[in-house]
Design a protein around this motif. Structure first.
Motif, PDB file in Angstrom:
ATOM      1  N   CYS A 140      15.163  71.558 -45.734  1.00 14.20           N
ATOM      2  CA  CYS A 140      13.957  72.389 -45.684  1.00 14.20           C
ATOM      3  C   CYS A 140      14.320  73.876 -45.732  1.00 14.20           C
ATOM      4  O   CYS A 140      13.643  74.679 -46.388  1.00 14.20           O
ATOM      5  CB  CYS A 140      13.159  72.112 -44.415  1.00 14.20           C
ATOM      6  SG  CYS A 140      12.387  70.477 -44.357  1.00 14.20           S
ATOM      7  N   MET A 196      11.506  76.935 -46.157  1.00  9.81           N
ATOM      8  CA  MET A 196      10.339  76.501 -45.401  1.00  9.81           C
ATOM      9  C   MET A 196      10.349  77.102 -44.001  1.00  9.81           C
ATOM     10  O   MET A 196      11.401  77.334 -43.418  1.00  9.81           O
ATOM     11  CB  MET A 196      10.322  74.978 -45.267  1.00  9.81           C
ATOM     12  CG  MET A 196      10.101  74.246 -46.546  1.00  9.81           C
ATOM     13  SD  MET A 196      10.088  72.461 -46.206  1.00  9.81           S
ATOM     14  CE  MET A 196       9.505  71.845 -47.766  1.00  9.81           C
ATOM     15  N   THR A 197       9.149  77.315 -43.479  1.00 17.02           N
ATOM     16  CA  THR A 197       9.019  77.696 -42.071  1.00 17.02           C
ATOM     17  C   THR A 197       9.176  76.424 -41.228  1.00 17.02           C
ATOM     18  O   THR A 197       9.161  75.311 -41.755  1.00 17.02           O
ATOM     19  CB  THR A 197       7.634  78.306 -41.787  1.00 17.02           C
ATOM     20  OG1 THR A 197       6.642  77.301 -42.018  1.00 17.02           O
ATOM     21  CG2 THR A 197       7.372  79.529 -42.641  1.00 17.02           C
ATOM     22  N   GLU A 204       6.967  75.179 -39.278  1.00 15.86           N
ATOM     23  CA  GLU A 204       5.733  74.396 -39.406  1.00 15.86           C
ATOM     24  C   GLU A 204       5.710  73.618 -40.725  1.00 15.86           C
ATOM     25  O   GLU A 204       5.294  72.454 -40.760  1.00 15.86           O
ATOM     26  CB  GLU A 204       4.508  75.316 -39.292  1.00 15.86           C
ATOM     27  CG  GLU A 204       4.289  75.876 -37.902  1.00 15.86           C
ATOM     28  CD  GLU A 204       5.311  76.956 -37.485  1.00 15.86           C
ATOM     29  OE1 GLU A 204       5.926  77.616 -38.370  1.00 15.86           O
ATOM     30  OE2 GLU A 204       5.508  77.121 -36.276  1.00 15.86           O
ATOM     31  N   GLU A 205       6.120  74.266 -41.810  1.00 14.74           N
ATOM     32  CA  GLU A 205       6.166  73.579 -43.111  1.00 14.74           C
ATOM     33  C   GLU A 205       7.148  72.417 -43.076  1.00 14.74           C
ATOM     34  O   GLU A 205       6.885  71.346 -43.619  1.00 14.74           O
ATOM     35  CB  GLU A 205       6.565  74.561 -44.221  1.00 14.74           C
ATOM     36  CG  GLU A 205       5.518  75.600 -44.528  1.00 14.74           C
ATOM     37  CD  GLU A 205       6.034  76.728 -45.408  1.00 14.74           C
ATOM     38  OE1 GLU A 205       5.196  77.346 -46.098  1.00 14.74           O
ATOM     39  OE2 GLU A 205       7.248  77.012 -45.410  1.00 14.74           O
ATOM     40  N   CYS A 206       8.280  72.633 -42.421  1.00 13.31           N
ATOM     41  CA  CYS A 206       9.297  71.587 -42.299  1.00 13.31           C
ATOM     42  C   CYS A 206       8.760  70.422 -41.471  1.00 13.31           C
ATOM     43  O   CYS A 206       8.930  69.255 -41.850  1.00 13.31           O
ATOM     44  CB  CYS A 206      10.557  72.177 -41.664  1.00 13.31           C
ATOM     45  SG  CYS A 206      11.922  71.023 -41.506  1.00 13.31           S
ATOM     46  N   GLU A 215       5.698  69.508 -41.089  1.00 20.38           N
ATOM     47  CA  GLU A 215       4.690  68.810 -41.887  1.00 20.38           C
ATOM     48  C   GLU A 215       5.344  67.964 -42.981  1.00 20.38           C
ATOM     49  O   GLU A 215       4.979  66.804 -43.191  1.00 20.38           O
ATOM     50  CB  GLU A 215       3.734  69.835 -42.511  1.00 20.38           C
ATOM     51  CG  GLU A 215       2.610  69.215 -43.297  1.00 20.38           C
ATOM     52  CD  GLU A 215       1.660  70.249 -43.881  1.00 20.38           C
ATOM     53  OE1 GLU A 215       1.027  69.925 -44.901  1.00 20.38           O
ATOM     54  OE2 GLU A 215       1.546  71.364 -43.328  1.00 20.38           O
ATOM     55  N   ALA A 216       6.339  68.539 -43.658  1.00 16.30           N
ATOM     56  CA  ALA A 216       7.003  67.822 -44.753  1.00 16.30           C
ATOM     57  C   ALA A 216       7.740  66.586 -44.242  1.00 16.30           C
ATOM     58  O   ALA A 216       7.637  65.505 -44.842  1.00 16.30           O
ATOM     59  CB  ALA A 216       7.973  68.757 -45.473  1.00 16.30           C
ATOM     60  N   LYS A 237      11.528  85.510 -43.369  1.00 19.73           N
ATOM     61  CA  LYS A 237      10.268  84.770 -43.488  1.00 19.73           C
ATOM     62  C   LYS A 237       9.106  85.663 -43.062  1.00 19.73           C
ATOM     63  O   LYS A 237       8.038  85.615 -43.654  1.00 19.73           O
ATOM     64  CB  LYS A 237      10.271  83.502 -42.636  1.00 19.73           C
ATOM     65  CG  LYS A 237      11.286  82.449 -42.998  1.00 19.73           C
ATOM     66  CD  LYS A 237      11.251  81.982 -44.424  1.00 19.73           C
ATOM     67  CE  LYS A 237       9.941  81.391 -44.854  1.00 19.73           C
ATOM     68  NZ  LYS A 237       9.857  81.182 -46.313  1.00 19.73           N
ATOM     69  N   ASP A 285       8.390  87.893 -45.691  1.00 20.88           N
ATOM     70  CA  ASP A 285       7.940  87.041 -46.791  1.00 20.88           C
ATOM     71  C   ASP A 285       8.606  87.380 -48.110  1.00 20.88           C
ATOM     72  O   ASP A 285       8.100  87.042 -49.159  1.00 20.88           O
ATOM     73  CB  ASP A 285       6.414  87.041 -46.927  1.00 20.88           C
ATOM     74  CG  ASP A 285       5.921  85.754 -47.573  1.00 20.88           C
ATOM     75  OD1 ASP A 285       4.931  85.823 -48.317  1.00 20.88           O
ATOM     76  OD2 ASP A 285       6.538  84.701 -47.366  1.00 20.88           O
TER      77      ASP A 285
END
Length: 104
Positions: A26, A31-32, A34-36, A38-39, A73, A76
């Motif tokens: 990730c 990825m953040t 949170e994104e990780c 979720e993934a 991050k 961004d």
């Protein structure tokens, strides 16, 4: 369920190691947390609490990586994939050499 449920029950350490490996993937994709979470929940059926816990431990153990990663991050603009890959490879090689030394 598939093979992942068998490996999870046979060795908690190997399951955590697998989650760590997936988190590192990730990170390569910028990825953040949170994104990780979720993934991994969606694609690997890993409880987000497990991902969060392993991520937090990685952050504690690898501050020299996560501080610039999180700053990038926040801005961004992100680290380049090459920079991220180099840092992760360094982490992995250091981890492997530590494990090898412990095995001796």
């Amino acid at each position: 369920m598939g093979d992942s449920s068998k490996s999870a029950s046979s060795s908690p350490a190997s399951y955590i190691h697998m989650v760590q490996h997936l988190i590192e993937k990730c990170l390569i994709f910028h990825m953040t947390k949170e994104e990780c979470m979720e993934a991994l929940s969606k694609h690997a059926n890993i409880n987000p609490i497990i991902t969060s816990t392993v991520w937090n431990e990685l952050e504690k153990e690898n501050k020299e990586f996560f501080e610039p990663y999180m700053k990038s991050k926040a801005k961004d603009d992100g680290m380049s994939q090459e920079e991220t890959t180099q840092i992760i490879q360094k982490m992995i090689s250091e981890s492997d050499s530590t494990e090898d030394a412990e095995d001796d």
